[in-house]
Structures are given as C-alpha cells and as structure tokens.
Design a protein around this motif. Structure first.
Motif, PDB file in Angstrom:
ATOM      1  N   ARG A   1       0.832  -1.203   0.000  1.00  0.00           N
ATOM      2  CA  ARG A   1       0.000   0.000   0.000  1.00  0.00           C
ATOM      3  C   ARG A   1       0.870   1.259   0.000  1.00  0.00           C
ATOM      4  NH1 ARG A   1      -1.130  -0.141   4.965  1.00  0.00           N
ATOM      5  NH2 ARG A   1      -0.031   1.776   5.608  1.00  0.00           N
ATOM      6  N   VAL A   2       1.943   1.229   0.747  1.00  0.00           N
ATOM      7  CA  VAL A   2       2.847   2.378   0.848  1.00  0.00           C
ATOM      8  C   VAL A   2       3.599   2.584  -0.465  1.00  0.00           C
ATOM      9  CG1 VAL A   2       4.823   3.328   2.084  1.00  0.00           C
ATOM     10  CG2 VAL A   2       3.060   2.062   3.339  1.00  0.00           C
ATOM     11  N   LEU A   3       4.084   1.499  -1.041  1.00  0.00           N
ATOM     12  CA  LEU A   3       4.812   1.604  -2.306  1.00  0.00           C
ATOM     13  C   LEU A   3       3.904   2.104  -3.426  1.00  0.00           C
ATOM     14  CD1 LEU A   3       7.011  -1.629  -2.168  1.00  0.00           C
ATOM     15  CD2 LEU A   3       7.575   0.692  -1.389  1.00  0.00           C
ATOM     16  N   GLU A   4       2.652   1.685  -3.415  1.00  0.00           N
ATOM     17  CA  GLU A   4       1.711   2.167  -4.426  1.00  0.00           C
ATOM     18  C   GLU A   4       1.469   3.666  -4.272  1.00  0.00           C
ATOM     19  OE1 GLU A   4       0.418   0.654  -7.100  1.00  0.00           O
ATOM     20  OE2 GLU A   4       1.768  -1.005  -6.568  1.00  0.00           O
ATOM     21  N   GLN A   5       1.426   4.130  -3.033  1.00  0.00           N
ATOM     22  CA  GLN A   5       1.278   5.570  -2.806  1.00  0.00           C
ATOM     23  C   GLN A   5       2.494   6.334  -3.329  1.00  0.00           C
ATOM     24  OE1 GLN A   5      -1.360   7.049  -1.710  1.00  0.00           O
ATOM     25  NE2 GLN A   5      -0.724   9.098  -1.108  1.00  0.00           N
ATOM     26  N   LEU A   6       3.681   5.781  -3.123  1.00  0.00           N
ATOM     27  CA  LEU A   6       4.890   6.415  -3.654  1.00  0.00           C
ATOM     28  C   LEU A   6       4.839   6.485  -5.174  1.00  0.00           C
ATOM     29  CD1 LEU A   6       7.695   4.808  -1.445  1.00  0.00           C
ATOM     30  CD2 LEU A   6       6.633   7.066  -1.183  1.00  0.00           C
ATOM     31  N   LYS A   7       4.327   5.455  -5.805  1.00  0.00           N
ATOM     32  CA  LYS A   7       4.214   5.454  -7.264  1.00  0.00           C
ATOM     33  C   LYS A   7       3.305   6.567  -7.756  1.00  0.00           C
ATOM     34  CE  LYS A   7       4.967   0.488  -7.972  1.00  0.00           C
ATOM     35  NZ  LYS A   7       4.331  -0.776  -8.434  1.00  0.00           N
ATOM     36  N   ARG A   8       2.251   6.855  -6.996  1.00  0.00           N
ATOM     37  CA  ARG A   8       1.340   7.931  -7.391  1.00  0.00           C
ATOM     38  C   ARG A   8       1.956   9.305  -7.132  1.00  0.00           C
ATOM     39  NH1 ARG A   8      -2.352   4.188  -5.131  1.00  0.00           N
ATOM     40  NH2 ARG A   8      -2.321   5.221  -3.094  1.00  0.00           N
ATOM     41  N   GLU A   9       2.563   9.479  -5.981  1.00  0.00           N
ATOM     42  CA  GLU A   9       3.052  10.799  -5.610  1.00  0.00           C
ATOM     43  C   GLU A   9       4.368  11.160  -6.308  1.00  0.00           C
ATOM     44  OE1 GLU A   9       3.094  11.375  -1.411  1.00  0.00           O
ATOM     45  OE2 GLU A   9       0.908  11.194  -1.257  1.00  0.00           O
ATOM     46  N   PHE A  10       5.125  10.150  -6.691  1.00  0.00           N
ATOM     47  CA  PHE A  10       6.392  10.368  -7.401  1.00  0.00           C
ATOM     48  C   PHE A  10       6.330   9.643  -8.744  1.00  0.00           C
ATOM     49  CE2 PHE A  10       7.287  10.815  -2.897  1.00  0.00           C
ATOM     50  CZ  PHE A  10       8.066  11.959  -2.836  1.00  0.00           C
ATOM     51  N   ALA A  11       5.264   9.916  -9.477  1.00  0.00           N
ATOM     52  CA  ALA A  11       4.996   9.179 -10.713  1.00  0.00           C
ATOM     53  C   ALA A  11       6.161   9.248 -11.694  1.00  0.00           C
ATOM     54  CB  ALA A  11       3.714   9.706 -11.357  1.00  0.00           C
ATOM     55  N   TYR A  12       6.883  10.372 -11.730  1.00  0.00           N
ATOM     56  CA  TYR A  12       7.984  10.528 -12.685  1.00  0.00           C
ATOM     57  C   TYR A  12       9.105   9.529 -12.433  1.00  0.00           C
ATOM     58  CZ  TYR A  12      10.075  13.124  -8.797  1.00  0.00           C
ATOM     59  OH  TYR A  12      10.555  13.489  -7.569  1.00  0.00           O
ATOM     60  N   ILE A  13       9.251   9.059 -11.174  1.00  0.00           N
ATOM     61  CA  ILE A  13      10.287   8.065 -10.875  1.00  0.00           C
ATOM     62  C   ILE A  13       9.970   6.741 -11.559  1.00  0.00           C
ATOM     63  CG2 ILE A  13      11.368   6.713  -9.028  1.00  0.00           C
ATOM     64  CD1 ILE A  13      10.979   9.036  -7.146  1.00  0.00           C
ATOM     65  N   PHE A  14       8.683   6.451 -11.686  1.00  0.00           N
ATOM     66  CA  PHE A  14       8.245   5.138 -12.166  1.00  0.00           C
ATOM     67  C   PHE A  14       7.672   5.185 -13.582  1.00  0.00           C
ATOM     68  CE2 PHE A  14       7.851   5.508  -7.569  1.00  0.00           C
ATOM     69  CZ  PHE A  14       8.643   4.451  -7.145  1.00  0.00           C
ATOM     70  N   ALA A  15       7.800   6.313 -14.271  1.00  0.00           N
ATOM     71  CA  ALA A  15       7.260   6.452 -15.615  1.00  0.00           C
ATOM     72  C   ALA A  15       8.008   5.563 -16.601  1.00  0.00           C
ATOM     73  CB  ALA A  15       7.350   7.908 -16.061  1.00  0.00           C
ATOM     74  N   ASP A  16       7.332   5.176 -17.669  1.00  0.00           N
ATOM     75  CA  ASP A  16       7.981   4.367 -18.710  1.00  0.00           C
ATOM     76  C   ASP A  16       9.149   5.136 -19.337  1.00  0.00           C
ATOM     77  OD1 ASP A  16       6.224   2.278 -18.302  1.00  0.00           O
ATOM     78  OD2 ASP A  16       4.801   2.994 -19.810  1.00  0.00           O
ATOM     79  N   PHE A  17       8.905   6.435 -19.602  1.00  0.00           N
ATOM     80  CA  PHE A  17       9.983   7.292 -20.094  1.00  0.00           C
ATOM     81  C   PHE A  17      10.549   8.045 -18.904  1.00  0.00           C
ATOM     82  CE2 PHE A  17      11.469  11.505 -21.398  1.00  0.00           C
ATOM     83  CZ  PHE A  17      12.488  11.139 -22.267  1.00  0.00           C
ATOM     84  N   LYS A  18      11.779   7.744 -18.540  1.00  0.00           N
ATOM     85  CA  LYS A  18      12.376   8.335 -17.350  1.00  0.00           C
ATOM     86  C   LYS A  18      13.242   9.529 -17.722  1.00  0.00           C
ATOM     87  CE  LYS A  18      12.281   4.301 -14.331  1.00  0.00           C
ATOM     88  NZ  LYS A  18      11.145   3.721 -15.031  1.00  0.00           N
ATOM     89  N   TYR A  19      12.900  10.671 -17.152  1.00  0.00           N
ATOM     90  CA  TYR A  19      13.673  11.884 -17.373  1.00  0.00           C
ATOM     91  C   TYR A  19      15.068  11.708 -16.773  1.00  0.00           C
ATOM     92  CZ  TYR A  19      14.560  16.890 -17.811  1.00  0.00           C
ATOM     93  OH  TYR A  19      15.085  18.103 -18.161  1.00  0.00           O
ATOM     94  N   PRO A  20      16.107  12.206 -17.430  1.00  0.00           N
ATOM     95  CA  PRO A  20      17.469  12.032 -16.897  1.00  0.00           C
ATOM     96  C   PRO A  20      17.630  12.653 -15.509  1.00  0.00           C
ATOM     97  CG  PRO A  20      17.515  12.801 -19.180  1.00  0.00           C
ATOM     98  CD  PRO A  20      16.090  12.889 -18.731  1.00  0.00           C
ATOM     99  N   GLY A  21      18.290  11.929 -14.627  1.00  0.00           N
ATOM    100  CA  GLY A  21      18.618  12.454 -13.310  1.00  0.00           C
ATOM    101  C   GLY A  21      17.609  12.195 -12.220  1.00  0.00           C
ATOM    102  N   ILE A  22      16.520  11.485 -12.527  1.00  0.00           N
ATOM    103  CA  ILE A  22      15.533  11.206 -11.484  1.00  0.00           C
ATOM    104  C   ILE A  22      16.046  10.092 -10.564  1.00  0.00           C
ATOM    105  CG2 ILE A  22      13.612  11.884 -12.969  1.00  0.00           C
ATOM    106  CD1 ILE A  22      13.017   8.892 -13.364  1.00  0.00           C
ATOM    107  N   PRO A  23      15.457   9.950  -9.367  1.00  0.00           N
ATOM    108  CA  PRO A  23      15.889   8.890  -8.464  1.00  0.00           C
ATOM    109  C   PRO A  23      15.744   7.503  -9.091  1.00  0.00           C
ATOM    110  CG  PRO A  23      14.519  10.473  -7.307  1.00  0.00           C
ATOM    111  CD  PRO A  23      14.428  10.814  -8.765  1.00  0.00           C
ATOM    112  N   GLN A  24      16.709   6.642  -8.802  1.00  0.00           N
ATOM    113  CA  GLN A  24      16.687   5.256  -9.262  1.00  0.00           C
ATOM    114  C   GLN A  24      16.477   4.363  -8.036  1.00  0.00           C
ATOM    115  OE1 GLN A  24      16.896   4.546 -12.591  1.00  0.00           O
ATOM    116  NE2 GLN A  24      16.993   6.766 -12.912  1.00  0.00           N
ATOM    117  N   VAL A  25      15.405   3.578  -8.073  1.00  0.00           N
ATOM    118  CA  VAL A  25      15.039   2.805  -6.888  1.00  0.00           C
ATOM    119  C   VAL A  25      14.713   1.360  -7.244  1.00  0.00           C
ATOM    120  CG1 VAL A  25      14.118   4.859  -5.747  1.00  0.00           C
ATOM    121  CG2 VAL A  25      12.574   3.396  -7.047  1.00  0.00           C
ATOM    122  N   GLN A  26      14.766   0.514  -6.228  1.00  0.00           N
ATOM    123  CA  GLN A  26      14.295  -0.865  -6.310  1.00  0.00           C
ATOM    124  C   GLN A  26      13.230  -1.033  -5.232  1.00  0.00           C
ATOM    125  OE1 GLN A  26      17.738  -3.226  -5.486  1.00  0.00           O
ATOM    126  NE2 GLN A  26      18.699  -2.842  -7.460  1.00  0.00           N
TER     127      GLN A  26
END
Length: 253
Positions: free
Chosen positions: A104-129
C-alpha cells in the motif's frame, strides 16, 4: 549499532509556522525539531527509516555520505516527501536505492512520485528498487528487521525491531500480540505527541505507561509537538530510564 535521530518532530515540525508559543520561541536547540526520521548504522550498512520533507537538511547535517536502503513506516507525507533527494546517493554510489515498505505504501509512492516510475524516465531522477514487505520478518542488506504492527487511528503502520532496538512512531494502539514482539528490547523509541489525549498518537502519559510495562534499559520519546512542552521541563517529569529524543542525538545499542 549506532542510531542517529534525524528528526523528532511532528508533521508540522517545531517551531510551527506562525506560532509564538514558548516552545516555538525557545532558543534551546533541543526544541528545534524536524520531521521524524532515524538513521541506523549497522556495521558498514547505512539505513534510514522514513524520508520526510526535511530529508536533505538532515543527511547534510549528519554528514551521511552513504545510503544502502530506505525503509518506510507508512505513507504520510511527513514520512515520504523527501524521497526525491535520494538521487544524490544514486549519483555518488552508482546504484539504485532499495525501498522497503508495505504494498500500500509503495503504491502511494508510485502515485506521488509518478515521474520516478514512468515508462519514459527523465534524466537524473531517483533510481530505486521496490521491496514489498508485510508483517513477516525480512532482511535489509542482510540485517534482520521484525515489523511491529501498530495503529495510527485507523491507518495500519509498521514499527521495527532491529536486534535490541525497537522504533515505533505514529501510533496510538498496539495489540498485546505486537507488544510481545517489542518486549525484551534494550532500547525502545516511542511516539509521544503531547500531554492531552490525541486521536492518532500516544499522549505522554500513555507512552510512559507502556514503557513502564515494557521496562527497557533505556527509552526515548519522539514525534513530539510544541504542545508537549519544552524539552528541559518535560524531561524533569519523566522516569529516569525515559528521555526525550532530540534532533542529532546519537546512541549505541
């Protein structure tokens, strides 16, 4: 294990914007509280629990040059809003940062930081596992974590026991079963928002009563609001084994 309190304040921090109470006007550095977070240094592993909106300021203050993992207690913004700033560690360490939290928490992070998890990743965004967890014990970089299920009003939140250290924030109810997971800890950190009862946090009296039952060697109170009172005055009211945590406090377990 060395523990550093990165922040010990409530969601608004202390001082509170626009407030002129005695605590908010205090010149005692222990009354200056950033949003709640803690750093664990276990052997050569550097782990932080929660990345609130003061994350950048906190890690710079404590000169934390390495981050091996970030563990979340729950999804509220005062515990997650600083996630973007982990990208500095991506750059310096040349690797993704593992994030541990409930689904539930990880899904919230995906919504609030959508650019981190986008298919097209802008250069310099956080890289996470992403590493989903539940109420079962798990390991972070080889270090065992035991989740402690607590309630923050109606929201399920996780505290964590790491060896003889237990860290619980944003709670006003812990079941008897979960309390037994905490019992025997040498050091316990527990939230105590204010003196009056609150809908989603332990009051000072409730936190002290629970700690007196658990009887750790040492206990620290965190997630403190300006309504609790000044650090100096409140500490005089506490049993000897219970202290107020403050930003920058370091202890070893």
């Amino acid at each position: 294990m060395k523990i550093t309190f990165l922040g010990t304040g409530t969601s608004q921090g202390v001082p509170v914007i626009g407030c002129s109470c005695e605590v908010c006007r205090s010149v005692d550095y222990r009354d200056k509280r950033l949003r709640v977070s803690v750093h664990l240094q276990v052997r050569d592993k550097s782990i932080i629990i929660d990345s609130g909106p003061d994350f950048r300021q906190q890690v710079l203050r404590e000169r934390i040059k390495k981050l091996d993992a970030l563990v979340f207690t729950h999804e509220h913004k005062d515990h997650t809003a600083g996630l973007d700033d982990i990208r500095a560690y991506n750059f310096s360490q040349h690797k993704d940062i593992p994030l541990y939290g409930e689904e539930r928490v990880l899904e919230q992070l995906k919504r609030e930081f959508a650019y981190i998890f986008a298919d097209f990743k802008y250069p310099g965004i956080p890289q996470v596992q992403l590493h989903p967890i539940d109420e079962e014990p798990f390991e972070v970089e080889g270090i065992p974590f035991t989740p402690i299920r607590v309630k923050h009003f109606k929201l399920p939140v996780l505290g964590y026991r790491v060896g003889d250290f237990t860290y619980i924030t944003d709670a006003n109810y812990i079941s008897a079963k979960e309390i037994e997971k905490v019992r025997g800890s040498k050091v316990i950190v527990l939230n105590a928002l204010r003196k009056d009862q609150h809908i989603s946090h332990f009051s000072l009296r409730e936190a002290v009563a629970l700690l007196e039952d658990l009887q750790p060697e040492q206990a620290y109170l965190t997630h403190i609001s300006h309504l609790l009172g000044s650090h100096r005055e409140v500490e005089q009211e506490l049993p000897d084994f219970i202290r107020l945590a403050y930003d920058g406090l370091q202890i070893e377990v």
